[in-house]
Scaffold this active site. Structure first.
Site, PDB file in Angstrom:
ATOM      1  N   CYS A   1     -17.147  91.266  40.166  1.00 14.11           N
ATOM      2  CA  CYS A   1     -17.447  92.329  39.209  1.00 14.11           C
ATOM      3  C   CYS A   1     -18.753  93.025  39.602  1.00 14.11           C
ATOM      4  O   CYS A   1     -19.496  92.547  40.448  1.00 14.11           O
ATOM      5  CB  CYS A   1     -17.553  91.763  37.795  1.00 14.11           C
ATOM      6  SG  CYS A   1     -15.980  91.177  37.127  1.00 14.11           S
TER       7      CYS A   1
ATOM      8  N   HIS B   1     -20.591  95.200  34.097  1.00 15.09           N
ATOM      9  CA  HIS B   1     -21.160  94.417  33.003  1.00 15.09           C
ATOM     10  C   HIS B   1     -22.661  94.184  33.177  1.00 15.09           C
ATOM     11  O   HIS B   1     -23.224  94.282  34.282  1.00 15.09           O
ATOM     12  CB  HIS B   1     -20.430  93.076  32.852  1.00 15.09           C
ATOM     13  CG  HIS B   1     -20.640  92.117  33.990  1.00 15.09           C
ATOM     14  ND1 HIS B   1     -21.702  91.234  34.045  1.00 15.09           N
ATOM     15  CD2 HIS B   1     -19.907  91.896  35.108  1.00 15.09           C
ATOM     16  CE1 HIS B   1     -21.613  90.502  35.146  1.00 15.09           C
ATOM     17  NE2 HIS B   1     -20.527  90.885  35.812  1.00 15.09           N
TER      18      HIS B   1
END
Length: 519
Positions: free
Chosen positions: A429, A410
């Site tokens: 992440c 992301h």
């Protein structure tokens, strides 16, 4: 004569011929086995073998197999192999006197070229037994002959399978030693092991299983040269090479023409196409247990065999990127909400609204979250979602792929992190240094990408999910040493301590090298 009559006449003839053929094969096999003693006497010039019979050998062979069952790496497969073949001593009969066994033992002796301990493969014991067969007075009586045949067969079978499996699949199963490892990795099975036992020419077979990956060959060359990397001891350099050669032997590498790959210790993402990187960028990965690099290979001890991952470590995995969310809503995990969001809200009642976070209770939006006493609020009573904005922790886009760790690639508003050398800073992440470039690599530069780029620049964005037209493989890996495009070795700190864990397990194998010492 009618066709039906011909068929009736021909069928019994064919059956008879088949039976004769089958019996001839069996009789040849029996004849060959019945001549075992004479053949061994002819090859060894040792009179002891004149009395040797397959039946006598089989009885001793069974006993030796049973006695040494716990000392073999693959006792069931080896026992089944010899049972199926009537305890036929294939290595003694077919591979000693043409030099195959000695050649194989020479390969075992050079196992250190692969970062493996030659003692694991019992080359000395194998050569000592071969010498006894080649010395016409080396074996004194029939019972000794039977035991030596069985010993050599088991040593060769066990060592050949272990060596073959190590070079083709690696010594260690990563799934067994790493808590956060979810990459499909093929391990040796009975079929691959049987190839080793059925090899007609052992040298040809051993040459065929030498890893051919250019990366492996360069690391192997460096290991054999015995050099020292800058800022490291010779021992530490060697251990870097050993653990990463083991990783290269694992059958978990991408096979697709195009894929995305993230190397955690290098904090880097590459889009690979036809073996070349067509895009690379800096990334930020999850926090690890060894970000200060205090735990090193030099400080290895027994406890380092246990994998103790930090809760925010990015897992190793492979999956398929199936869609992207432009201007995503961040569904804040409970752990982050209770340990960070609620803590900050307790200090500043307007923190939640200033960050664009909505609070939900029993699925319903709370209209005035600043009225809640966050210092005393139950940790699991509320849910938190951050609306799309410039401050959204996921930035303007996230790339989705199925996994059980709830991680994705992301964007991020925290751009300053990319200027840091140590970028193990996220909650797990992977934050992208150039998300638009990745979107272009995934979607191409057509209308869909233009739509994504435009949506990312909107002032009042709405969350939008767009499916990838052709799913793209993604691999999140962990490699601390490799050769770059100029064949220069690159080393990276063991930020998660995974080298230490892997080396600990390799040492565990090496510590058991006397497993079959006393057959």
């Amino acid at each position: 004569m009618t066709i039906s009559t011909i068929k009736k006449t021909a069928l019994p003839v064919l059956l008879m011929l088949f039976c004769v053929f089958a019996l001839s094969i069996q009789s040849c096999k029996k004849k060959s086995r019945s001549d075992m003693g004479a053949e061994l006497y002819k090859k060894t010039k040792n009179k002891v073998f004149r009395e040797a019979t397959p039946e006598g050998l089989a009885e001793v062979f069974k006993q030796v197999l049973a006695t040494n069952k716990g000392k073999m790496d693959n006792p069931k497969l080896i026992t089944a192999f010899y049972e199926k073949n009537d305890y036929d001593p294939i290595f003694v009969m077919d591979h000693i006197f043409n030099g195959d066994v000695d050649i194989t033992a020479n390969y075992f002796e050079k196992a250190s070229q692969h970062g493996l301990d030659p003692k694991m493969f019992k080359a000395d014991q194998i050569k000592q037994l071969v010498a006894k067969f080649k010395d016409k007075k080396g074996i004194k009586n029939l019972d000794e002959a039977y035991h030596d045949i069985a010993d050599l067969e088991i040593l060769m079978a066990n060592s050949l399978i272990t060596y073959s499996s190590a070079l083709q699949f690696g010594m260690i199963s990563p799934r067994k030693i790493y808590s956060r490892y979810f990459t499909a990795t093929k391990r040796p099975d009975s079929s691959s092991m049987m190839q080793a036992l059925n090899a007609a020419n052992l040298k040809t077979y051993l040459d065929s299983i030498q890893p051919k990956d250019p990366q492996y060959l360069l690391l192997q060359k460096a290991l054999m040269a015995g050099g020292t990397a800058q800022g490291m001891t010779k021992e530490e350099t060697t251990r870097y090479l050993v653990v990463n050669m083991e990783r290269l032997r694992w059958k978990n590498k991408p096979t697709q023409q195009k894929y995305v790959i993230v190397n955690i210790p290098d904090y880097r993402l590459d889009v690979m196409e036809n073996g070349k990187s067509i895009l690379n960028m800096k990334v930020v990965v999850g926090e690890g247990r060894n970000t200060d690099n205090n735990i090193s290979l030099v400080e290895y001890d027994e406890s380092d065999k246990i994998d103790r991952p930090f809760s925010r470590e990015t897992p190793q995995l492979n999956s398929m990127i199936h869609s992207v969310q432009v201007n995503p809503v961040w569904n804040i995990p409970q752990s982050i909400a209770s340990k960070e969001i609620m803590v900050e809200a307790a200090k500043d009642p307007y923190y939640i609204s200033n960050k664009g976070i909505d609070v939900y209770e029993n699925g319903k939006k709370v209209e005035d979250p600043e009225t809640i006493n966050w210092a005393n609020a139950p940790k699991d009573k509320y849910e938190f979602k951050q609306r799309p904005s410039d401050d959204n922790a996921l930035g303007k886009i996230k790339f989705l792929f199925n996994n059980n760790s709830s991680v994705y690639l992301h964007d991020t508003p925290a751009k300053s992190a990319f200027s840091q050398a140590m970028r193990a800073l996220s909650h797990g992440c992977v934050r992208l240094g150039d998300p638009k470039a990745l979107a272009k690599a995934v979607f191409g530069d057509g209308s869909t990408y233009e739509k994504i780029a435009k949506a990312m620049d909107e002032d009042n964005p709405e969350p939008t999910t767009i499916a990838v037209p052709k799913k793209l493989p993604v691999y999140i890996t962990y490699v601390t040493c490799w050769a770059d495009s100029t064949n220069t070795l690159q080393y990276r700190p063991d930020v998660y301590g995974l080298d230490v864990v892997l080396y600990g397990h390799l040492q565990k194998f090496l510590a058991n090298t006397n497993q079959i010492a006393a057959l």
